[in-house]
Scaffold this motif. Structure first.
Motif, mmCIF file in Angstrom:
data_model
loop_
_atom_site.group_PDB
_atom_site.id
_atom_site.type_symbol
_atom_site.label_atom_id
_atom_site.label_comp_id
_atom_site.label_asym_id
_atom_site.label_seq_id
_atom_site.Cartn_x
_atom_site.Cartn_y
_atom_site.Cartn_z
ATOM 1 N N ASP A 174 -10.681 14.205 -5.354
ATOM 2 C CA ASP A 174 -10.821 14.474 -6.793
ATOM 3 C C ASP A 174 -11.883 13.580 -7.418
ATOM 4 O OD1 ASP A 174 -8.839 16.363 -6.576
ATOM 5 O OD2 ASP A 174 -7.238 15.072 -7.355
ATOM 6 N N GLU B 110 3.699 1.582 -1.457
ATOM 7 C CA GLU B 110 4.233 1.746 -2.817
ATOM 8 C C GLU B 110 3.221 2.421 -3.737
ATOM 9 O OE1 GLU B 110 6.011 -1.028 -6.477
ATOM 10 O OE2 GLU B 110 5.503 -1.922 -4.531
ATOM 11 N N HIS B 111 1.944 2.197 -3.493
ATOM 12 C CA HIS B 111 0.892 2.732 -4.361
ATOM 13 C C HIS B 111 0.011 3.738 -3.623
ATOM 14 C CE1 HIS B 111 1.965 -0.367 -7.280
ATOM 15 N NE2 HIS B 111 1.912 -1.247 -6.292
ATOM 16 N N ALA B 112 0.596 4.413 -2.634
ATOM 17 C CA ALA B 112 -0.181 5.292 -1.762
ATOM 18 C C ALA B 112 -0.912 6.394 -2.518
ATOM 19 C CB ALA B 112 0.737 5.906 -0.706
ATOM 20 N N SER B 113 -0.335 6.887 -3.599
ATOM 21 C CA SER B 113 -0.958 8.005 -4.318
ATOM 22 C C SER B 113 -2.295 7.615 -4.956
ATOM 23 C CB SER B 113 -0.008 8.528 -5.403
ATOM 24 O OG SER B 113 0.271 7.508 -6.349
ATOM 25 N N LEU B 114 -2.475 6.337 -5.232
ATOM 26 C CA LEU B 114 -3.720 5.898 -5.864
ATOM 27 C C LEU B 114 -4.916 6.040 -4.939
ATOM 28 C CD1 LEU B 114 -2.543 2.619 -7.643
ATOM 29 C CD2 LEU B 114 -3.004 4.834 -8.702
ATOM 30 N N TYR C 235 0.829 -1.213 0.000
ATOM 31 C CA TYR C 235 0.000 0.000 0.000
ATOM 32 C C TYR C 235 0.864 1.262 0.000
ATOM 33 C CZ TYR C 235 -4.524 -2.255 0.448
ATOM 34 O OH TYR C 235 -5.670 -2.971 0.194
ATOM 35 N N SER D 93 -4.933 8.085 -1.977
ATOM 36 C CA SER D 93 -4.727 9.186 -1.033
ATOM 37 C C SER D 93 -6.017 9.977 -0.842
ATOM 38 C CB SER D 93 -3.636 10.119 -1.571
ATOM 39 O OG SER D 93 -4.088 10.751 -2.766
ATOM 40 N N ARG D 94 -6.031 10.835 0.188
ATOM 41 C CA ARG D 94 -7.185 11.697 0.395
ATOM 42 C C ARG D 94 -7.397 12.615 -0.803
ATOM 43 N NH1 ARG D 94 -9.411 12.780 5.329
ATOM 44 N NH2 ARG D 94 -10.793 14.047 4.028
ATOM 45 N N GLN D 95 -6.294 13.063 -1.409
ATOM 46 C CA GLN D 95 -6.412 13.935 -2.572
ATOM 47 C C GLN D 95 -7.082 13.204 -3.729
ATOM 48 O OE1 GLN D 95 -5.494 17.348 -2.872
ATOM 49 N NE2 GLN D 95 -6.796 17.032 -4.667
ATOM 50 N N ALA D 96 -6.657 11.972 -3.956
ATOM 51 C CA ALA D 96 -7.261 11.191 -5.037
ATOM 52 C C ALA D 96 -8.745 10.967 -4.775
ATOM 53 C CB ALA D 96 -6.538 9.849 -5.176
ATOM 54 N N TYR E 79 -8.477 2.783 0.466
ATOM 55 C CA TYR E 79 -8.023 3.709 1.511
ATOM 56 C C TYR E 79 -8.247 3.085 2.887
ATOM 57 C CZ TYR E 79 -7.998 7.866 4.527
ATOM 58 O OH TYR E 79 -7.747 8.777 5.536
#
Length: 237
Positions: free
Chosen positions: A34, A22-26, A20, A28-31, A60
């Motif tokens: 959006d 490694e792929h945290a940006s997928l 997780y 994230s709260r920001q994702a 998440y």
């Protein structure tokens, strides 16, 4: 792949936190924010934004509880029940208990299993508490509200339908339950969960399922569904 390898007995640890991370940006709260804006601004002609939002929220929450999920799965994979001198893996115990015809033996093995369940439960409870906290962090009061907002259905309405179904099927269900329990000399009010599992196991039907013909039967079934020709190269080589 991590879940498969661990549940198949190849690995004790899954390494979920690292996966997780490694792929945290997928996820994230920001994702999520959006995707939420995209879903709310959609024209309703496509479910894709909502499906992506649902997936991102689910991951998440899974990421928030990854370490505890790892601990639960590792505890289950490592636990054994010592029974009559045999060490039975935790995840095989319920099936073994359901196979036992002798009620005293069946319930005794199940009692040992339940002790193991209780030993792992504190980690499960901590995991659930972590998921509830992460759910509130996303702005939802609880998981039912999250599902109602993102899952495409109302959990309360579904619960009401299920209660109506239970009410409508109660007479037929308990008539069948009494009949099947009577066949193994158990009164309805005296049955345990593992007694019910023994009934559902249906050992009396085993003679109709010859082990030597099971692969053949599966092939015939897939052929009848029109999927055998397409699947046999990957499934049977």
């Amino acid at each position: 792949e991590a879940f498969y390898r661990q549940l198949a007995g190849h690995d004790l640890q899954m390494g979920l936190p690292a996966i997780y991370a490694e792929h945290a940006s997928l996820f994230s709260r920001q994702a999520i924010d959006d995707l939420r804006r995209l879903a709310e601004s959609g024209d309703g002609r496509s479910d894709e934004p909502r499906e992506l939002l649902r997936f991102a929220i689910g991951q998440y929450l899974s990421a928030a509880a990854a370490e505890l999920t790892e601990r639960v799965e590792a505890a289950e994979a490592d636990a054994v029940i010592v029974w009559r001198g045999e060490r039975i893996p935790y995840r095989q115990v319920r099936n073994r208990a359901a196979d036992i015809a002798n009620r005293t033996e069946r319930n005794a093995l199940d009692a040992s299993y339940l002790e193991a369940v209780e030993a792992i439960n504190p980690i499960r409870e901590e995991r659930q508490a972590t998921i509830r906290t992460a759910t509130r962090d996303l702005g939802f009061a609880d998981l039912p509200e999250l599902v109602a907002s993102t899952g495409g259905f109302d959990p309360d309405a579904l619960a009401a339908e299920m209660r109506a179904f239970l009410s409508d099927s109660e007479t037929v269900y308990f008539a069948a339950l009494r009949r099947n329990l009577a066949e193994i000399d158990i009164e309805q009010g005296d049955a345990s969960d593992v007694d019910l599992a023994h009934i559902i196991r249906g050992a009396q039907w085993d003679r109709w399922f010859d082990a030597a013909r099971m692969v053949w039967a599966l092939r015939q079934t897939l052929g009848g569904m029109g999927t055998w020709r397409r699947s046999r190269a990957s499934c049977w080589t």
